[in-house]
Design a protein around this motif. Structure first.
Motif, PDB file in Angstrom:
ATOM      1  N   THR A   1     -21.108 -45.453  30.800  1.00 28.73           N
ATOM      2  CA  THR A   1     -21.416 -46.417  29.736  1.00 28.73           C
ATOM      3  C   THR A   1     -22.687 -46.068  28.956  1.00 28.73           C
ATOM      4  OG1 THR A   1     -22.581 -47.858  31.306  1.00 28.73           O
ATOM      5  CG2 THR A   1     -20.235 -48.333  30.886  1.00 28.73           C
TER       6      THR A   1
ATOM      7  N   ASN B   1     -23.331 -43.940  26.669  1.00 32.60           N
ATOM      8  CA  ASN B   1     -23.161 -43.719  25.225  1.00 32.60           C
ATOM      9  C   ASN B   1     -23.003 -45.013  24.425  1.00 32.60           C
ATOM     10  OD1 ASN B   1     -20.592 -44.139  26.345  1.00 32.60           O
ATOM     11  ND2 ASN B   1     -19.595 -42.993  24.712  1.00 32.60           N
TER      12      ASN B   1
ATOM     13  N   PRO C   1     -31.001 -40.240  28.025  1.00 32.81           N
ATOM     14  CA  PRO C   1     -30.870 -39.445  26.800  1.00 32.81           C
ATOM     15  C   PRO C   1     -32.114 -39.559  25.918  1.00 32.81           C
ATOM     16  CG  PRO C   1     -28.874 -40.726  27.193  1.00 32.81           C
ATOM     17  CD  PRO C   1     -29.918 -41.228  28.155  1.00 32.81           C
TER      18      PRO C   1
ATOM     19  N   GLU D   1     -32.479 -40.043  22.850  1.00 36.74           N
ATOM     20  CA  GLU D   1     -32.501 -41.063  21.797  1.00 36.74           C
ATOM     21  C   GLU D   1     -33.090 -42.388  22.278  1.00 36.74           C
ATOM     22  OE1 GLU D   1     -27.972 -41.108  22.909  1.00 36.74           O
ATOM     23  OE2 GLU D   1     -29.519 -39.597  22.758  1.00 36.74           O
TER      24      GLU D   1
ATOM     25  N   LYS E   1     -32.598 -47.520  21.912  1.00 34.79           N
ATOM     26  CA  LYS E   1     -32.143 -46.394  21.077  1.00 34.79           C
ATOM     27  C   LYS E   1     -32.848 -46.443  19.748  1.00 34.79           C
ATOM     28  CE  LYS E   1     -27.600 -45.301  22.820  1.00 34.79           C
ATOM     29  NZ  LYS E   1     -26.181 -45.395  22.616  1.00 34.79           N
TER      30      LYS E   1
END
Length: 170
Positions: free
Chosen positions: A117, A119, A143, A145, A170
């Protein structure tokens, strides 16, 4: 998958190596972290894997509990069951939209659910525990970002374990 302005949030405590579990249990007990988790998720919709629920041994009160399992014969009182992440999230969106107040969908484990999940996740509520535990469940790499937007340093009164509450967006 769209979430109609709903926020998808990971809520997790992890050690310095991103360990989140050992032998289907939390590898530490930090009362402030449990209270922090409750404050974030209470009144919301939580999504978790079957092993995560079984490690807790009970549903989380004052929350809608969605459990993902491949076992079509599995059930647990007080939970809603889905057989895929997509199904769980679709149903969780419906539960959030039916609630009286806007809220988030909280993903609370385990490692594979977090990985699958990442992403679609908007925010991470992480407790960084200053330990190095040799566990068997791990949180995925964060990640690039995601950026840390807040952090609070703490030390547990009973155990002396240092930890940080951190929020990433993000």
């Amino acid at each position: 998958m769209t979430f109609q302005n709903l926020e998808v949030v990971h809520v997790v405590a992890m050690d310095q190596q991103r360990c989140i579990g050992k032998a289907n249990d939390l590898p530490w007990h930090i009362s402030a972290d449990l209270k922090h988790f409750k404050a974030i998720t209470q009144g919301g919709v939580v999504v978790m894997g079957r092993k995560t629920l079984e490690s807790m041994g009970r549903t989380l009160p004052k929350r809608v509990n969605w459990v993902i399992t491949r076992d079509h014969n599995w059930s647990f009182e007080g939970t809603k069951v889905a057989y895929s992440i997509e199904d769980a999230l679709t149903q969780a969106v419906a539960d959030v939209q039916a609630s009286e107040k806007p809220t988030s969908i909280f993903i609370i484990g385990g490692g594979e659910i977090f990985k699958q999940t990442m992403n679609i996740t908007d925010r991470l509520e992480l407790t960084h525990v200053e330990l190095d535990v040799q566990g068997d469940a791990y949180y995925p790499e964060i990640p690039t970002e995601f950026k840390k937007v807040s952090a609070e340093q703490h030390i547990d009164d009973k155990t002396g374990i240092a930890f940080e509450f951190a929020t990433y967006r993000k």
